[in-house]
Write a protein that holds these residues in place. Sequence first.
Motif, PDB file in Angstrom:
ATOM      1  N   ILE A   2       0.839  -1.200   0.000  1.00 57.04           N
ATOM      2  CA  ILE A   2       0.000   0.000   0.000  1.00 57.04           C
ATOM      3  C   ILE A   2       0.872   1.248   0.000  1.00 57.04           C
ATOM      4  O   ILE A   2       0.680   2.180  -0.794  1.00 57.04           O
ATOM      5  CB  ILE A   2      -0.934   0.008   1.226  1.00 57.04           C
ATOM      6  CG1 ILE A   2      -1.925  -1.153   1.149  1.00 57.04           C
ATOM      7  CG2 ILE A   2      -1.676   1.330   1.331  1.00 57.04           C
ATOM      8  CD1 ILE A   2      -2.751  -1.343   2.393  1.00 57.04           C
ATOM      9  N   ALA A   3       1.884   1.242   0.884  1.00 57.16           N
ATOM     10  CA  ALA A   3       2.756   2.416   0.980  1.00 57.16           C
ATOM     11  C   ALA A   3       3.483   2.663  -0.333  1.00 57.16           C
ATOM     12  O   ALA A   3       3.606   3.805  -0.785  1.00 57.16           O
ATOM     13  CB  ALA A   3       3.760   2.237   2.120  1.00 57.16           C
ATOM     14  N   LEU A  29       0.991   4.058  -2.922  1.00 58.04           N
ATOM     15  CA  LEU A  29       0.573   5.429  -2.613  1.00 58.04           C
ATOM     16  C   LEU A  29       1.703   6.430  -2.853  1.00 58.04           C
ATOM     17  O   LEU A  29       1.520   7.454  -3.500  1.00 58.04           O
ATOM     18  CB  LEU A  29       0.097   5.525  -1.167  1.00 58.04           C
ATOM     19  CG  LEU A  29      -1.241   4.878  -0.843  1.00 58.04           C
ATOM     20  CD1 LEU A  29      -1.535   4.997   0.645  1.00 58.04           C
ATOM     21  CD2 LEU A  29      -2.365   5.494  -1.647  1.00 58.04           C
ATOM     22  N   THR A  30       2.901   6.102  -2.307  1.00 58.55           N
ATOM     23  CA  THR A  30       3.980   7.098  -2.378  1.00 58.55           C
ATOM     24  C   THR A  30       4.540   7.232  -3.791  1.00 58.55           C
ATOM     25  O   THR A  30       5.136   8.246  -4.121  1.00 58.55           O
ATOM     26  CB  THR A  30       5.137   6.748  -1.421  1.00 58.55           C
ATOM     27  OG1 THR A  30       5.492   5.391  -1.633  1.00 58.55           O
ATOM     28  CG2 THR A  30       4.745   6.965   0.017  1.00 58.55           C
ATOM     29  N   ARG A  35       2.821   7.674  -6.314  1.00 51.76           N
ATOM     30  CA  ARG A  35       1.923   8.487  -7.132  1.00 51.76           C
ATOM     31  C   ARG A  35       1.830   9.930  -6.690  1.00 51.76           C
ATOM     32  O   ARG A  35       1.052  10.685  -7.239  1.00 51.76           O
ATOM     33  CB  ARG A  35       0.521   7.867  -7.094  1.00 51.76           C
ATOM     34  CG  ARG A  35       0.538   6.423  -7.510  1.00 51.76           C
ATOM     35  CD  ARG A  35      -0.837   5.858  -7.512  1.00 51.76           C
ATOM     36  NE  ARG A  35      -1.711   6.646  -8.358  1.00 51.76           N
ATOM     37  CZ  ARG A  35      -2.834   6.170  -8.882  1.00 51.76           C
ATOM     38  NH1 ARG A  35      -3.190   4.948  -8.653  1.00 51.76           N
ATOM     39  NH2 ARG A  35      -3.596   6.935  -9.616  1.00 51.76           N
ATOM     40  N   ILE A  36       2.577  10.321  -5.661  1.00 56.88           N
ATOM     41  CA  ILE A  36       2.433  11.698  -5.193  1.00 56.88           C
ATOM     42  C   ILE A  36       3.762  12.424  -5.247  1.00 56.88           C
ATOM     43  O   ILE A  36       4.820  11.813  -5.323  1.00 56.88           O
ATOM     44  CB  ILE A  36       1.882  11.726  -3.746  1.00 56.88           C
ATOM     45  CG1 ILE A  36       2.720  10.839  -2.851  1.00 56.88           C
ATOM     46  CG2 ILE A  36       0.443  11.336  -3.729  1.00 56.88           C
ATOM     47  CD1 ILE A  36       2.250  10.835  -1.438  1.00 56.88           C
ATOM     48  N   TRP A  81       5.337  14.397  -3.044  1.00 58.92           N
ATOM     49  CA  TRP A  81       6.250  14.305  -1.897  1.00 58.92           C
ATOM     50  C   TRP A  81       6.522  12.845  -1.522  1.00 58.92           C
ATOM     51  O   TRP A  81       6.900  12.547  -0.395  1.00 58.92           O
ATOM     52  CB  TRP A  81       5.688  15.085  -0.713  1.00 58.92           C
ATOM     53  CG  TRP A  81       4.261  14.731  -0.376  1.00 58.92           C
ATOM     54  CD1 TRP A  81       3.146  15.168  -1.011  1.00 58.92           C
ATOM     55  CD2 TRP A  81       3.807  13.842   0.643  1.00 58.92           C
ATOM     56  NE1 TRP A  81       2.022  14.616  -0.453  1.00 58.92           N
ATOM     57  CE2 TRP A  81       2.403  13.807   0.571  1.00 58.92           C
ATOM     58  CE3 TRP A  81       4.453  13.085   1.618  1.00 58.92           C
ATOM     59  CZ2 TRP A  81       1.635  13.028   1.426  1.00 58.92           C
ATOM     60  CZ3 TRP A  81       3.679  12.311   2.482  1.00 58.92           C
ATOM     61  CH2 TRP A  81       2.293  12.294   2.369  1.00 58.92           C
ATOM     62  N   GLY A  98       7.949  10.957   1.977  1.00 57.13           N
ATOM     63  CA  GLY A  98       7.095  10.028   2.711  1.00 57.13           C
ATOM     64  C   GLY A  98       7.742   8.664   2.862  1.00 57.13           C
ATOM     65  O   GLY A  98       7.709   8.055   3.935  1.00 57.13           O
TER      66      GLY A  98
END
Lengths: 331, 376
Positions: free
Chosen positions: A126-127, A130-131, A133-134, A136, A140
């Motif tokens: 999950i991490a 998520l990370t 695609r963003i 920052w 993170g």
Amino acid sequence: MELFLLAVSTIAIGVLGCVAWFWGSNYVLDSILPPRGPNAGANIRRAGMVRPWLFLGPAILFLGIYLVYPVLNSVWLSLMNASSSRFVGGDNYGWLIGDSKFQESMINNFLWLLVVPALSTLFGLIAAQLTDRIRWGNFGKSLIFMPMAISFVGAGVIWKLIYEYREAGAEQIGLLNAIVQALGGNPQTWLSLQPWNNFFLMIVLVWIQTGFAMVILSAALRGIPEETIEAAVLDGASPWQIFFKIKVPQIMGTIAVVWTTITITVLKVFDIVFVMTNGQWGTQVLANLMYDWMFRGTPDYGRGSAIAIVLMVLVLPIMIWNIRNVRKEMR
Amino acid sequence: MDGMAGQKSSLTWAVNIAALLLVVLWTIPTAGLLVSSFRDRDQISTTGWWKSMTSQEQSSFVRTGAAEDQVQDGDLYVLEGDLVGEGQSLSAWGTSARDPGAFAPGESTDVDGATLTVTEDGQYRMESTAPFEMRRGERIFVITESPPSFTTENYSRVLNAQGIGRAFMNTMTVTIPATVIPILIAAFAAYALAWMEFPGRALLTAAVVGLLVVPLQVALIPLLRLHNEIGIGKGYLGIWLAHTGFGLPLAIYLLRNYMVGLPREVIESARVDGATEFQIFRKIILPLSFPALASFAIFQFLWVWNDLLVATVFLGNTRDELVMTGVLRELMGSRGGDWEILATSAFISIAVPLLVFFAMQKYLVRGLLAGSVKGG
């Protein structure tokens, strides 16, 4: 200051010793079998047969003494009595099977094996997703990865503060109990709350290992060929479908690697249990049980070794799987 | 098209929020320890660390002076004094435990025939026409506000008194040689496995991969006995040797994987030019392998620094010999409730690894990616 000198001179001696060995042995080899003159060809060939072993020598020596010998010796010691003076055959193993602490440890280790690798891999996945695609994301990632650098003992202190207990109604200084109390519940002494205390210990390891899983899985996710994803987008797949049906199947190999690596860490888990509960309140695990038998008033090397061998046997399937993978790759 | 764009931005929002939540969840535990290490003992044991950023309301009581403290002021008998400590401000006061905030600062009330006034700066004045006769002072309940306050006192205290300073040196002494020596030994071995032809090469490589996962626990008893028999006993030499042995499989594996990927032409042409294997290793392989060497060095450093088990077994357990994880463990047993000491010691022990981690993260990640056995 004395310590400092000792450390520096050890480094110097160690490094110089290694250099002297590698340089010296190569020099000797070259002067016995000179790579020139009438026999140059034959000499080079013969020297070529010896040289690898000069390079490998110290490593083989260390691996032999510090890893191979102990495994064999442990098998032998596990068949001896407490002080290793008399051969007792399978007695230690027989005792293990009947021992309630050992049974408890096996069950707990099994629980750890079920929970920690699964949760760490899941959170890591999950991490990573998520990370990636963003904007920052890298920042993170660093923060989620950070617990990797913290010792198990340090993590023990950190989480003990979170689980800290004050009487009901009093101001809670542990975060978990503060939340529970704010939601109207009763504060608990989490670390002695059977059987859930095991899970509170597992959370610590999940917290540490998630970063590892995230780093590896993130690299794997980025390695997925763009075309497969583009094709799925064109076919109208939703983000969820893309993730579970396109991406995850393609990184199954990596997920397996992450899972097994964490599994090995979990099997050996010691420090967390040792410093947080020391195996009390039904939280004993194999590694800590072994430590107990090794350092109790009079150490029992027979039983301690038997527990170590059980650990070794549990690791064996993964060892064989790894070796097969590497051999496949080398071919 | 509009709908899709809208969907996309709401998805981006969801992703951002979810990621933020995850990051916060993973950071909070460490943040709690860091904040706690800067709070003083009383604060830690009365309020949660997350409240330390805002002013704290506390209620307590103070006793007034007793009969012997009274002074005469004209016809009046007077007791005077201060109710609040330095840096605190009074927000309310009272005379009974049931309602400790009954009066605002500046108000007055009657207590047993005397007039009690508490001013905003925390001064009380009790006046009476008859002399006071009580042997113990009256209780005045106060509600005070203290501003957020942090201190570095814990650090100076712990470094000087709790053996952490000494343990820090011990840990350094264990860690540095135990990091440097395996690198050298492993580099030579890895070169042989990667670039030399000899019978048994595949078998040796497989053996190294196998040894990668051997549980340390198996090695403890035999090695402890071995060290005692050959006279090394417990001490630095023993722990350096042990860590070197335990770190070698990973070192060899990582470095071999990296060296195999170096360009064949460079090495072949050096051989053709008549360079000896030793020269090739020193002048070509070592410099080119720097990233892999750095990766392993960080791994080994973190692992040795953070280790508790090997240190407890191979090093003595007296106060002077403990490494930091050992001291921390001991403090958890003996000073379990003294969070200012525990938090500060723990933070000192994790500060160096965290520093190394943030400075060298790139190499750490690279090493992890190369080190996990590739799955089929």
